[in-house]
Design a protein around this motif. Structure first.
Motif, PDB file in Angstrom:
ATOM      1  N   ILE A  57       0.867  -1.308  -0.078  1.00 43.88           N
ATOM      2  CA  ILE A  57       0.185   0.187   0.064  1.00 43.88           C
ATOM      3  C   ILE A  57       0.911   1.164   0.018  1.00 43.88           C
ATOM      4  CG2 ILE A  57      -1.766   1.194   1.463  1.00 43.88           C
ATOM      5  CD1 ILE A  57      -2.985  -1.012   0.231  1.00 43.88           C
ATOM      6  N   ALA A  58       0.504   2.247  -0.895  1.00 44.74           N
ATOM      7  CA  ALA A  58       1.279   3.631  -0.859  1.00 44.74           C
ATOM      8  C   ALA A  58       0.080   4.637  -0.367  1.00 44.74           C
ATOM      9  CB  ALA A  58       1.805   4.041  -2.221  1.00 44.74           C
ATOM     10  N   TYR A  59       0.512   5.157   0.523  1.00 42.97           N
ATOM     11  CA  TYR A  59      -0.851   6.319   1.211  1.00 42.97           C
ATOM     12  C   TYR A  59      -0.040   7.572   1.519  1.00 42.97           C
ATOM     13  CZ  TYR A  59       2.018   5.520   5.567  1.00 42.97           C
ATOM     14  OH  TYR A  59       2.849   5.503   6.730  1.00 42.97           O
ATOM     15  N   ARG A  60      -0.768   8.356   1.801  1.00 37.81           N
ATOM     16  CA  ARG A  60      -0.398  10.074   2.301  1.00 37.81           C
ATOM     17  C   ARG A  60      -1.443  10.553   3.187  1.00 37.81           C
ATOM     18  NH1 ARG A  60       0.836  14.572  -1.685  1.00 37.81           N
ATOM     19  NH2 ARG A  60       0.734  15.511   0.181  1.00 37.81           N
ATOM     20  N   PRO A  61      -1.389  11.347   3.858  1.00 39.87           N
ATOM     21  CA  PRO A  61      -2.461  12.009   4.756  1.00 39.87           C
ATOM     22  C   PRO A  61      -3.440  12.704   3.586  1.00 39.87           C
ATOM     23  CG  PRO A  61      -0.114  12.428   5.839  1.00 39.87           C
ATOM     24  CD  PRO A  61      -0.084  11.713   4.316  1.00 39.87           C
ATOM     25  N   ALA A  62      -4.701  12.777   3.945  1.00 42.81           N
ATOM     26  CA  ALA A  62      -5.528  13.615   3.132  1.00 42.81           C
ATOM     27  C   ALA A  62      -6.657  14.059   4.242  1.00 42.81           C
ATOM     28  CB  ALA A  62      -6.277  12.497   2.064  1.00 42.81           C
ATOM     29  N   CYS A  63      -6.253  14.739   5.357  1.00 44.96           N
ATOM     30  CA  CYS A  63      -7.357  15.352   6.262  1.00 44.96           C
ATOM     31  C   CYS A  63      -7.716  16.728   5.745  1.00 44.96           C
ATOM     32  CB  CYS A  63      -6.319  15.684   7.552  1.00 44.96           C
ATOM     33  SG  CYS A  63      -5.454  14.012   8.048  1.00 44.96           S
ATOM     34  N   GLU A  64      -9.142  16.808   5.971  1.00 50.12           N
ATOM     35  CA  GLU A  64      -9.879  17.858   5.500  1.00 50.12           C
ATOM     36  C   GLU A  64      -9.215  19.345   6.098  1.00 50.12           C
ATOM     37  OE1 GLU A  64     -14.219  19.183   4.856  1.00 50.12           O
ATOM     38  OE2 GLU A  64     -13.780  17.499   5.890  1.00 50.12           O
ATOM     39  N   HIS A  65      -8.912  19.338   7.443  1.00 47.32           N
ATOM     40  CA  HIS A  65      -8.568  20.764   7.715  1.00 47.32           C
ATOM     41  C   HIS A  65      -7.409  20.703   8.498  1.00 47.32           C
ATOM     42  CE1 HIS A  65     -12.763  21.988   7.394  1.00 47.32           C
ATOM     43  NE2 HIS A  65     -13.229  20.818   7.949  1.00 47.32           N
ATOM     44  N   CYS A  66      -6.358  19.884   8.172  1.00 44.46           N
ATOM     45  CA  CYS A  66      -5.107  19.863   8.511  1.00 44.46           C
ATOM     46  C   CYS A  66      -3.867  19.566   7.594  1.00 44.46           C
ATOM     47  CB  CYS A  66      -4.905  18.860   9.811  1.00 44.46           C
ATOM     48  SG  CYS A  66      -3.377  18.654  10.735  1.00 44.46           S
ATOM     49  N   ARG A  67      -2.818  20.195   7.655  1.00 43.45           N
ATOM     50  CA  ARG A  67      -1.804  20.015   6.738  1.00 43.45           C
ATOM     51  C   ARG A  67      -0.453  19.776   7.546  1.00 43.45           C
ATOM     52  NH1 ARG A  67      -5.682  18.890   4.331  1.00 43.45           N
ATOM     53  NH2 ARG A  67      -6.298  19.811   2.232  1.00 43.45           N
ATOM     54  N   ALA A  68      -0.605  19.407   8.655  1.00 46.97           N
ATOM     55  CA  ALA A  68       0.582  19.130   9.571  1.00 46.97           C
ATOM     56  C   ALA A  68       1.519  18.194   9.125  1.00 46.97           C
ATOM     57  CB  ALA A  68      -0.075  18.985  10.990  1.00 46.97           C
ATOM     58  N   CYS A  69       1.264  17.085   8.424  1.00 57.51           N
ATOM     59  CA  CYS A  69       2.101  15.964   8.150  1.00 57.51           C
ATOM     60  C   CYS A  69       2.921  16.557   6.730  1.00 57.51           C
ATOM     61  CB  CYS A  69       1.555  14.802   7.824  1.00 57.51           C
ATOM     62  SG  CYS A  69       0.567  13.831   9.491  1.00 57.51           S
ATOM     63  N   VAL A  70       4.306  16.592   7.028  1.00 57.78           N
ATOM     64  CA  VAL A  70       5.020  17.504   5.984  1.00 57.78           C
ATOM     65  C   VAL A  70       6.319  16.225   5.604  1.00 57.78           C
ATOM     66  CG1 VAL A  70       6.714  18.996   5.044  1.00 57.78           C
ATOM     67  CG2 VAL A  70       4.662  19.689   6.665  1.00 57.78           C
ATOM     68  N   SER A  71       6.107  15.724   4.244  1.00 55.95           N
ATOM     69  CA  SER A  71       7.099  14.872   3.739  1.00 55.95           C
ATOM     70  C   SER A  71       8.636  15.535   3.779  1.00 55.95           C
ATOM     71  CB  SER A  71       6.944  14.260   2.144  1.00 55.95           C
ATOM     72  OG  SER A  71       5.688  13.547   2.296  1.00 55.95           O
ATOM     73  N   VAL A  72       9.638  14.732   4.135  1.00 56.48           N
ATOM     74  CA  VAL A  72      10.808  15.328   4.318  1.00 56.48           C
ATOM     75  C   VAL A  72      11.969  14.431   3.817  1.00 56.48           C
ATOM     76  CG1 VAL A  72      12.626  15.813   6.172  1.00 56.48           C
ATOM     77  CG2 VAL A  72      10.416  16.642   6.670  1.00 56.48           C
ATOM     78  N   ARG A  73      12.742  15.098   2.914  1.00 55.25           N
ATOM     79  CA  ARG A  73      13.729  14.327   2.535  1.00 55.25           C
ATOM     80  C   ARG A  73      15.048  15.006   2.697  1.00 55.25           C
ATOM     81  NH1 ARG A  73      12.472  14.797  -3.910  1.00 55.25           N
ATOM     82  NH2 ARG A  73      13.174  16.880  -4.376  1.00 55.25           N
TER      83      ARG A  73
END
Length: 245
Positions: A57-73
């Motif tokens: 499974i590939a997934y990412r957050p899709a929260c309606e009122h929150c963008r706190a999860c940030v991908s980091v590299r």
């Protein structure tokens, strides 16, 4: 009319569930399946777009009122360890890491159980049995390795060649992605989580890969604070990847 290929990925949305990082909030995820011959290329594309892999499974957050999860590299070529990170490397100079095929063992599972019991006893992995663990390690259609970290076999006594940490790692076209790591909870003073990140940066650099993907950083979450210490890094936002540090 243009037709989609029959094996084009289909995306799905989960129902709301309690957020594991920010109390009082709910999370939703968008996900798709990583299976078949197209899985490696799709995993590359989705990881570069902020997705993470768990088994097939590939997934990412899709929260309606929150963008706190940030991908980091982390940017490999420009990274230089700071004083604390150099101390971590010296403290763990007696540890040897080796990339192995993804085959689950009872020794790994015992370490995994100790780690989850000490660090995430109330989390979703607390009830995983050996079969569940085996699926987590072995169920992959992409280029995956398990990095085992052991104390040097030259050490005297019972600690010689002892397994102290593991990291399930994907190789992508533009970097390595640390899918899941765990370590001996009794070795807190060694900062084994940070040590594995530093070791993976060396591995990515040796392979000529420009990035190390660390998953999600969440501002305000103590569990995720350590990821911000590896600079320079890039964080994925609405305008694309933005350099920090």
């Amino acid at each position: 009319m243009t037709k989609e290929p029959r094996d084009a990925p289909q995306f799905y949305l989960t129902s709301p569930a309690p957020c594991p990082y920010l109390p009082g909030r709910a999370e939703r995820k968008v996900f798709t399946h990583l299976i078949g011959l197209r899985a490696p290329a799709l995993n590359d594309t989705l990881t570069q777009s902020g997705f993470r892999r768990s088994q097939t499974i590939a997934y990412r957050p899709a929260c309606e009122h929150c963008r706190a999860c940030v991908s980091v590299r982390v940017v490999i070529d420009e990274f230089s360890p700071d004083k604390t990170q150099r101390r971590t490397l010296r403290r763990n100079a007696d540890i040897v890491g080796e990339a192995r095929p993804t085959r689950a063992t009872p020794e790994q599972y015992a370490l995994f159980r100790r780690y989850v019991g000490a660090r995430h006893a109330d989390g979703g992995m607390a009830d995983m049995n050996m079969v569940d663990y085996q699926m987590m390690i072995e169920d992959s259609h992409v280029d995956t390795r398990l990095i085992e970290y052991r104390l040097s076999p030259d050490l005297p006594g019972a600690d010689a060649d002892r397994l102290v940490a593991c990291c399930l790692t994907d190789r992508l076209a533009d970097g390595l992605s640390m899918v899941y790591s765990f370590y001996e909870p009794g070795f807190e003073g060694r900062s084994l989580g940070s040590f594995m990140i530093l070791d993976h940066m060396s591995r990515a650099g040796a392979a000529g890969l420009p990035h190390l993907y660390l998953g999600y950083w969440v501002e305000g979450s103590r569990k995720m604070a350590y990821k911000a210490r590896f600079l320079p890094q890039e964080r994925l936002g609405p305008e694309g990847w933005t350099r920090i540090g």
